[in-house]
Design a protein around this motif. Structure first.
Motif, mmCIF file in Angstrom:
data_model
loop_
_atom_site.group_PDB
_atom_site.id
_atom_site.type_symbol
_atom_site.label_atom_id
_atom_site.label_comp_id
_atom_site.label_asym_id
_atom_site.label_seq_id
_atom_site.Cartn_x
_atom_site.Cartn_y
_atom_site.Cartn_z
ATOM 1 N N ASP A 112 0.633 -1.354 -0.005
ATOM 2 C CA ASP A 112 0.068 -0.031 -0.186
ATOM 3 C C ASP A 112 0.880 1.217 -0.120
ATOM 4 N N LYS A 113 2.073 1.160 0.621
ATOM 5 C CA LYS A 113 2.852 2.421 0.816
ATOM 6 C C LYS A 113 3.493 2.542 -0.429
ATOM 7 N N GLU A 114 3.891 1.439 -1.181
ATOM 8 C CA GLU A 114 4.605 1.626 -2.360
ATOM 9 C C GLU A 114 3.825 2.313 -3.626
ATOM 10 N N VAL A 115 2.339 2.166 -3.400
ATOM 11 C CA VAL A 115 1.663 2.521 -4.459
ATOM 12 C C VAL A 115 0.938 3.843 -4.172
ATOM 13 N N GLY A 116 1.075 4.209 -3.020
ATOM 14 C CA GLY A 116 0.541 5.636 -2.548
ATOM 15 C C GLY A 116 -0.734 5.515 -1.851
ATOM 16 N N ARG A 117 -1.126 4.329 -1.493
ATOM 17 C CA ARG A 117 -2.439 3.923 -0.859
ATOM 18 C C ARG A 117 -2.182 4.453 0.781
ATOM 19 N N THR A 118 -1.586 5.494 1.263
ATOM 20 C CA THR A 118 -1.446 5.627 2.747
ATOM 21 C C THR A 118 -1.308 7.171 2.596
ATOM 22 N N LYS A 119 -1.770 7.640 3.706
ATOM 23 C CA LYS A 119 -1.860 9.239 4.319
ATOM 24 C C LYS A 119 -0.748 9.464 5.220
ATOM 25 N N PRO A 120 -0.325 10.614 5.302
ATOM 26 C CA PRO A 120 0.559 10.940 6.402
ATOM 27 C C PRO A 120 -0.325 10.976 7.618
ATOM 28 N N ALA A 121 0.433 10.637 8.973
ATOM 29 C CA ALA A 121 -0.274 10.787 10.091
ATOM 30 C C ALA A 121 -1.046 11.990 10.381
ATOM 31 N N GLY A 122 -0.244 12.970 10.241
ATOM 32 C CA GLY A 122 -0.711 14.374 10.581
ATOM 33 C C GLY A 122 -2.252 14.642 9.863
ATOM 34 N N LYS A 123 -2.128 14.124 8.575
ATOM 35 C CA LYS A 123 -3.351 14.329 7.831
ATOM 36 C C LYS A 123 -4.369 13.610 8.228
ATOM 37 N N VAL A 124 -4.239 12.356 8.642
ATOM 38 C CA VAL A 124 -5.353 11.409 9.258
ATOM 39 C C VAL A 124 -6.040 11.983 10.347
ATOM 40 N N PHE A 125 -5.074 12.625 11.288
ATOM 41 C CA PHE A 125 -5.575 13.376 12.624
ATOM 42 C C PHE A 125 -6.323 14.557 12.501
ATOM 43 N N ALA A 126 -5.795 15.124 11.573
ATOM 44 C CA ALA A 126 -6.442 16.736 11.112
ATOM 45 C C ALA A 126 -8.145 16.101 10.484
ATOM 46 N N ASP A 127 -8.196 15.179 9.637
ATOM 47 C CA ASP A 127 -9.312 14.577 9.029
ATOM 48 C C ASP A 127 -10.313 14.317 10.314
ATOM 49 N N ILE A 128 -9.749 13.490 11.130
ATOM 50 C CA ILE A 128 -10.529 13.084 12.436
ATOM 51 C C ILE A 128 -10.802 14.319 13.125
ATOM 52 N N ARG A 129 -10.156 15.107 13.438
ATOM 53 C CA ARG A 129 -10.518 16.270 14.144
ATOM 54 C C ARG A 129 -11.645 16.972 13.301
ATOM 55 N N LYS A 130 -11.375 17.083 12.071
ATOM 56 C CA LYS A 130 -12.378 18.095 11.269
ATOM 57 C C LYS A 130 -13.936 17.248 11.180
ATOM 58 N N ASP A 131 -13.706 15.777 11.074
ATOM 59 C CA ASP A 131 -15.095 14.984 10.848
ATOM 60 C C ASP A 131 -15.893 15.279 12.305
ATOM 61 N N TYR A 132 -14.937 15.135 13.398
ATOM 62 C CA TYR A 132 -15.673 15.029 14.713
ATOM 63 C C TYR A 132 -15.610 16.223 15.381
ATOM 64 N N ASN A 133 -15.640 17.350 14.848
ATOM 65 C CA ASN A 133 -15.210 18.617 15.542
ATOM 66 C C ASN A 133 -14.612 18.633 16.691
ATOM 67 N N LEU A 134 -13.454 18.285 16.818
ATOM 68 C CA LEU A 134 -12.638 18.196 17.860
ATOM 69 C C LEU A 134 -11.564 19.318 17.980
#
Length: 101
Positions: free
Chosen positions: A79-101
């Motif tokens: 998954d990492k080799e073909v780009g099916r990953t996201k940086p951890a910072g982006k994942v946490f930012a998305d979670i904060r946005k989705d859950y209004n944190l």
């Protein structure tokens, strides 16, 4: 044709309370939600969602043998080799946005 019909159903109290809490936030009375559900059954000619046993989303690493563990690690690497990953910072930012944190 009658303007309304009564429906009697037994449901777990916790399920009813949680669903009605959500419906209240949405501003939809339970009777309207049930009517919408029935209309979707008619439109879809069946349940308006898949009824199946969900596949497990998490893997319990403690129950894997060495070969299975290596297979899972290889999937992650692929998954990492073909780009099916996201940086951890982006994942946490998305979670904060989705859950209004």
């Amino acid at each position: 044709m009658a303007k309304s019909a009564n429906l009697y159903a037994r449901i777990e109290p916790e399920v009813k309370e949680e669903a009605e809490r959500i419906l209240t936030v949405l501003g939809i009375p339970a009777s309207n939600a049930i009517n919408m559900f029935y209309k979707q059954i008619i439109l879809q000619k069946g349940l308006p969602f898949d009824v199946k046993i969900p596949s497990p989303s998490r893997i319990d690493l403690s129950v894997l043998n060495e070969e299975q563990l290596h297979k899972e690690l290889e999937k992650g690497y692929a998954d990492k080799e073909v780009g099916r990953t996201k940086p951890a910072g982006k994942v946490f930012a998305d979670i904060r946005k989705d859950y209004n944190l």
